[in-house]
Each structure stands twice: as C-alpha cells, then as structure tokens.
Design a protein around this motif. Structure first.
Motif, short mmCIF file in Angstrom:
data_model
loop_
_atom_site.label_atom_id
_atom_site.label_comp_id
_atom_site.label_asym_id
_atom_site.label_seq_id
_atom_site.Cartn_x
_atom_site.Cartn_y
_atom_site.Cartn_z
N ALA A 143 7.65 3.34 -34.39
CA ALA A 143 7.47 3.35 -32.94
C ALA A 143 8.81 3.11 -32.24
O ALA A 143 9.68 2.38 -32.73
CB ALA A 143 6.47 2.28 -32.53
N THR A 144 8.97 3.75 -31.10
CA THR A 144 10.19 3.61 -30.30
C THR A 144 9.85 3.75 -28.83
O THR A 144 8.90 4.46 -28.46
CB THR A 144 11.24 4.66 -30.70
OG1 THR A 144 12.39 4.52 -29.87
CG2 THR A 144 10.69 6.06 -30.59
N ASP A 145 10.60 3.06 -27.97
CA ASP A 145 10.29 3.07 -26.54
C ASP A 145 10.60 4.40 -25.87
O ASP A 145 10.06 4.68 -24.79
CB ASP A 145 11.09 1.95 -25.84
CG ASP A 145 10.61 0.56 -26.24
OD1 ASP A 145 9.46 0.44 -26.67
OD2 ASP A 145 11.41 -0.39 -26.13
N ASP A 146 11.49 5.20 -26.46
CA ASP A 146 11.89 6.44 -25.79
C ASP A 146 11.17 7.67 -26.34
O ASP A 146 11.60 8.80 -26.12
CB ASP A 146 13.40 6.63 -25.88
CG ASP A 146 13.88 6.80 -27.33
OD1 ASP A 146 13.08 6.53 -28.25
OD2 ASP A 146 15.05 7.19 -27.52
N THR A 154 11.87 12.29 -30.85
CA THR A 154 10.76 11.47 -31.33
C THR A 154 9.61 11.59 -30.35
O THR A 154 9.81 11.49 -29.13
CB THR A 154 11.18 10.00 -31.47
OG1 THR A 154 12.28 9.91 -32.38
CG2 THR A 154 10.03 9.15 -31.99
#
Length: 463
Positions: free
Chosen positions: A10-13, A93
């Motif tokens: 998971a990643t914020d962007d 992503t």
C-alpha cells in the motif's frame, strides 16, 4: 525456476481504480466533477469489458482510472480480461477504490498476477509496469501462491526438451521437495527393470537421457491424495514417427507432470492437511536401434500384458506403471494428468480440460470449483461398452485401438485398468498450451484443471 508474481504494498500516492459495469456508468459519472464528466463522455466511456479511461488531474497525472467490467456474459467469454487490463496500465501504482468481492473479485486479482508472467529464460521480455496494491476483500496471499505455482507449470512446459529432459524434470521436482521439506526418491535407467517398472523403461530406453520414475511424498496426516503426471519430455512418436508438423509442440508432452508439480506446490504452500504423493514417469520417446516396436507385447507392473499397436501412444504406457504403483498403496483420491490424446482436443478444443471419473461426488465438486475459479473443465465418460476396444485378444490390452473413434475415452479406460483398488480415480486429458495470446494466458504453456482441483481440496469436497 518459477517466478514470484505479487501485489504491491500500500502507498499513499496510488492512483484509484474504479471498476464500472455498463449499467452503472451514469451513476458514477454523476459523482465526478464537470471536467471529468466531460472527459469521460467525450471519450465515449461506456463500461465495456476491459475498457479503460484515464481521468486527468490538475497536474497532468491521472486522478483516477475507470475500467469497464462489461456484462456477466462478456466476462464468461473472456475471463481474466479485467485483471489483464489493469496489468497493461502505464507505469504507476494503482489501488482499487472498492474492495473486491467473491469469485469475480478473485478472478480480477488473479488475472492481474498471471498477466505479470513472462517466459524470459532465453530472451529478455518486457514486463508489465503497472503495480496493483493488494486488493481488499480477497485472500491475496493465497492468490500469490497460486500464481507462483502456475508460473512453475508454465516455465516447465515452455522450456524446450534440450533443457527439459527427464534429468531436468527430476531436478525441478527435487527443488520443489527441498523447498517444502518433502521426501523424494528416483528410480532411473536399468534400475526400473529391477524395480518392476517395465513399461517406463520400454518407452524411454532408446533415449540418450535415461528414463526414470520420480516419487515425491509430503505430509503425514489427513486425507491421502496421489497425483500422477505424464512426463514425456519429448515425443518423436517412436518408430511410428510423427510428421514434422505434429512434432513441433512435443516439448509440451510433459505438461501433465508440469501441472501436477504446480498443483503440488499449491498444496504444500497452502499447508493443506493432506498426505500427498506425486508420481512422475519421466522419459523421452526417441528413435534408436533399441526402440520398442509395433506388434511388441510387454508385461506391465501389475502383470497385464499390453500389445503395442502404435509407439506414439506411449503416454498411457508410462502412466500405467505409475498408476499400478499408486494402486498398491491406494489413496483416498488418485488423479492422473496427461497431454494424452488428440481426440480430446478435437472434442473440446484447447481451452477446456476434459476429465473422467466414476465418482459423482468428486465430479460435482470439481465442476462447481472450476466455475468458481475460472478454470474450465468438462466431464467425459468412462463408457463401459467401449472396454472391448482396448482388448486385442492376443494380449490383455491394446495401447492404440484401430479405427480412430473415441480415442480419449479408450485411453482413459486403458488407464483405469491399472487402478482397480483406489476408491476414487479421476483422469485429466489436458492440452497444456495456449495456442494464442489471451488475457493472463500468453501463447505457450499453461496449467489446466489444477486450480479447480485445488479449490475442491480447500473446500473439503475432495477427496
């Protein structure tokens, strides 16, 4: 050898992905800002299967991606299309805006993973650059294990016979055994005769690389499952030599072995409560001065005599000895998998895996699990009136009945003669090859039936 196919952390962007059915397009677009609505309508986004529309953000980077899911009938006709569309997105992503749900959600996620596969042993291959964050709502770890096992099957089948002979197939089985702490024994060359595997020795004796029987065992408790896979690493047809056009794909004639090894990897990686045994007769059917001949009669491991009426019907011979061994220690369920007959392909084509069983419970469970995991199978009959076709009179059995009719059925009936004592037996006559590029299934080797069997095992409906 196998590749690791996995989701991204998971990643914020991450760019959000919205999966939209045709009937839901207007409702979704109504929630967007006016510029984005205009953009989507200008590009005619209608939610068609695998249709993609990138909505631009203020900085030029996509603010969201719309992907059409089409109708239920569309998805049946073109499975894995949505996951393949995600894998084909540009380098970034992505994260699904909503959790996935049920079998359709698993198909989307698995379709993405399988779309990452490339066979690059001999030449670099460009790989998809889209990274999908592990979706919510599905068992992503399990799907990654399934994808890794499928990659093993594909790699084994795709590797040409020069680098995938009986010795290399043994090495792959040994690697798998070492990875999961399984026991493995191999009987090779002349030791096959001493250990009473005469048909395996007969088929493989003319090849430069010695024939062998691979015997892998894993697990100590639970139900007993035996998998038997045809490991003919190349099939010239023997003295009944194949024409060149028919020999070109014969590196895939060990597709049964590759598929049971992939299935075994799924089972062991999942840690299912099973006592698993994998038997692979690994040979090459070659031409030399000591090739077996049409008209020869040999005695199989179980004492049955077999008349050879076609040396190109060698797969059922090597499976016969392996199945006879399985019959000596009957499992709760015994499954053979083989690229066995052209008749099966004529009947069902390259995409359906025909299977034979007398067990109604297993047939029903397998059919349901196959639908659930988008791994299509179709039941064919052990048709008793055809038994006489495999009885030549001069010997107990005929390896290639004349006439050309019911070839898949007579081959299955032949194999069943070697497992009279197992409580449940199923035989899969697979193709093991995708003849053209399809979503998540590039042209080349492919597993067939393994995911359906695996799901039935997970559900506890088999054996």
């Amino acid at each position: 050898m196998s590749q690791t196919l996995h989701f991204a952390p998971a990643t914020d962007d991450a760019i959000p992905l919205h999966l939209i059915a045709p009937a839901g397009v207007d409702a979704v677009l109504a929630k967007l800002g006016a510029p984005q609505q205009a953009w989507a309508r200008h590009h005619g986004f209608a939610g068609a299967l695998a249709e993609v529309c990138a909505l631009p953000g203020e900085d030029g980077r996509p603010s969201a991606i719309l992907i059409g899911t089409g109708t239920a009938q569309d998805r049946l006709r073109k499975r894995f299309a949505i996951g393949a569309a995600i894998a084909a997105l540009p380098d970034a992503t992505y994260a699904l805006a909503a959790p996935l749900d049920g079998a359709e959600g698993e198909e989307i996620a698995l379709g993405y993973l399988l779309s990452l596969y490339r066979f690059d042993r001999y030449r670099p291959q460009s790989r998809p650059k889209a990274r999908l964050v592990a979706p919510r709502g599905v068992d992503c770890a399990r799907l990654e294990r399934i994808a890794a096992a499928e990659a093993l099957t594909r790699d084994l089948i795709n590797t040409p016979a020069e680098d995938m002979g009986p010795d290399a197939l043994e090495a792959a089985a040994r690697d798998l055994a070492a990875q999961f702490g399984a026991e493995i024994t191999v009987t090779e060359g002349e030791a096959l005769l001493a250990s009473n595997f005469p048909l395996i020795h007969t088929v493989g004796r003319a090849a430069a690389r010695a024939p062998r029987l691979i015997d892998l065992r894993w697990g100590k408790g639970g139900r007993k499952l035996t998998l038997v896979g045809k490991g003919v690493c190349f099939d010239t047809g023997g003295l009944n030599l194949k024409p060149g056009a028919s020999m070109g794909l014969m590196k895939k004639d060990m597709g049964g072995a590759a598929t049971v090894l992939g299935l075994a990897q799924m089972i062991m990686a999942e840690g299912l409560d099973l006592s698993l045994r994998v038997l692979i007769p690994a040979v090459e059917n070659a031409v030399a001065g000591n090739s077996f001949r049409p008209g020869d009669i040999f005695t199989a491991r179980n004492g049955k005599t077999v008349e050879i009426n076609n040396t190109d019907a060698e797969g059922r011979l090597v499976l016969a000895d392996a199945l006879a061994l399985a019959n000596e220690d009957p499992a709760d369920l015994t499954i053979s998998m083989a690229t066995l007959t052209g008749a099966a392909r004529v009947a069902l084509g390259a995409d359906l895996a025909p299977f034979f069983t007398d067990d109604e419970g297993f047939a029903s469970a397998l059919t349901q699990s196959a639908t659930r995991v988008a791994d299509p199978v179709w039941r064919l009959p052990f048709h008793a009136p055809y038994e006489g076709m495999i009885e030549p009179g001069i010997a107990d059995l005929d390896n290639a009945p004349s006439g050309g009719m019911a070839g898949a059925i007579t081959a299955a009936l032949f194999l069943r003669r070697f497992v009279p004592d197992v409580p449940k037996y199923a035989h899969f006559d697979i193709y093991g090859w995708s003849p053209s590029n399809a979503p998540a299934r590039p042209k080349g080797g492919v597993g067939m039936g393994a995911r359906a069997i695996f799901q039935a095992l997970i559900d506890g409906t088999a054996p």
